[in-house]
Design a protein around this motif. Sequence first.
Motif, PDB file in Angstrom:
ATOM      1  N   TYR A 270       0.810  -1.216   0.000  1.00 15.34           N
ATOM      2  CA  TYR A 270       0.000   0.000   0.000  1.00 15.34           C
ATOM      3  C   TYR A 270       0.846   1.271   0.000  1.00 15.34           C
ATOM      4  O   TYR A 270       0.308   2.355  -0.070  1.00 15.34           O
ATOM      5  N   ILE A 271       2.165   1.135   0.149  1.00 18.69           N
ATOM      6  CA  ILE A 271       3.013   2.312   0.313  1.00 18.69           C
ATOM      7  C   ILE A 271       3.872   2.492  -0.936  1.00 18.69           C
ATOM      8  O   ILE A 271       4.603   1.589  -1.335  1.00 18.69           O
ATOM      9  N   SER A 272       3.800   3.674  -1.527  1.00 21.03           N
ATOM     10  CA  SER A 272       4.514   3.923  -2.778  1.00 21.03           C
ATOM     11  C   SER A 272       6.020   4.046  -2.545  1.00 21.03           C
ATOM     12  O   SER A 272       6.484   4.283  -1.437  1.00 21.03           O
ATOM     13  N   ASP A 273       6.762   3.905  -3.634  1.00 20.46           N
ATOM     14  CA  ASP A 273       8.220   3.957  -3.571  1.00 20.46           C
ATOM     15  C   ASP A 273       8.762   5.342  -3.241  1.00 20.46           C
ATOM     16  O   ASP A 273       9.908   5.465  -2.819  1.00 20.46           O
ATOM     17  N   GLU A 274       7.952   6.388  -3.434  1.00 21.47           N
ATOM     18  CA  GLU A 274       8.459   7.738  -3.173  1.00 21.47           C
ATOM     19  C   GLU A 274       8.581   8.056  -1.681  1.00 21.47           C
ATOM     20  O   GLU A 274       9.192   9.044  -1.304  1.00 21.47           O
TER      21      GLU A 274
ATOM     22  N   VAL B 216       0.017   9.168   4.614  1.00 25.49           N
ATOM     23  CA  VAL B 216      -1.035   8.265   5.072  1.00 25.49           C
ATOM     24  C   VAL B 216      -1.200   7.178   4.023  1.00 25.49           C
ATOM     25  O   VAL B 216      -1.215   7.440   2.828  1.00 25.49           O
ATOM     26  N   SER B 217      -1.236   5.941   4.497  1.00 26.84           N
ATOM     27  CA  SER B 217      -1.410   4.800   3.615  1.00 26.84           C
ATOM     28  C   SER B 217      -2.898   4.501   3.502  1.00 26.84           C
ATOM     29  O   SER B 217      -3.579   4.328   4.502  1.00 26.84           O
TER      30      SER B 217
ATOM     31  N   PHE C 257      -0.505  11.386   0.354  1.00 25.80           N
ATOM     32  CA  PHE C 257      -1.032  10.039   0.222  1.00 25.80           C
ATOM     33  C   PHE C 257       0.043   9.108  -0.296  1.00 25.80           C
ATOM     34  O   PHE C 257       0.683   9.379  -1.298  1.00 25.80           O
ATOM     35  N   ALA C 258       0.220   7.975   0.407  1.00 29.05           N
ATOM     36  CA  ALA C 258       1.331   7.076   0.132  1.00 29.05           C
ATOM     37  C   ALA C 258       0.926   5.773  -0.514  1.00 29.05           C
ATOM     38  O   ALA C 258       1.746   4.899  -0.652  1.00 29.05           O
TER      39      ALA C 258
END
Length: 190
Positions: free
Chosen positions: A109-113, A153-154, A179-180
């Motif tokens: 759920y968490i992006s690479d950025e 926030v995930s 937003f992640a």
Amino acid sequence: MKEKIPYIDIRYLNASNAGDYVRFFEEKESTGSEFGIGLAYYMTSNEISQSVINPQTNDLFYDHRLLCTAARVRLLAEQRIEGFLAYIDGKPVGFIGCAQRSLYAETPYISDEVKEDDIVVTIPTTFGDLRVAEALLRRAANFAMEDGRRAWVSLAYHGEPEEEWDALLTLCRNIGFSFAGQKRDGETDE
């Protein structure tokens, strides 16, 4: 006469209230069909498959709630869960995960950025009380600001009712979170 609004006490999760954390999720999971709420943030995919597959019969265990409680106790003992509990009148009524990105296992759920030392916050788990969710989100945002770190926030959707989900997204935006992760069905919200 105006109804008194109960005070929401927010406490950091630690050894003295870890039992409250476990009991909160046992109660939350006993009220519906969900189980394992939030565990995917802290467990690797291998840990998840090992905890739900019976190695002797290669079949799923029957009592998922018992397994979830055991997993939470183990993760707490290993200090792999961080966050805040919300209380009303001494009873736990909500939880929000709040930790460095590096604490979250293989969370899809968490992006690479999101950088390893950024703070990632989970959508609050409550009994549908948006006041509790807002108090938890604000405390988590303050926690990140205290260290001067970026707060993300995930957005893992767990079947919240549409109005509650939209209200949570609005709260996150108003508080200033980036937003992640995924919103719903693979969508992202930047």
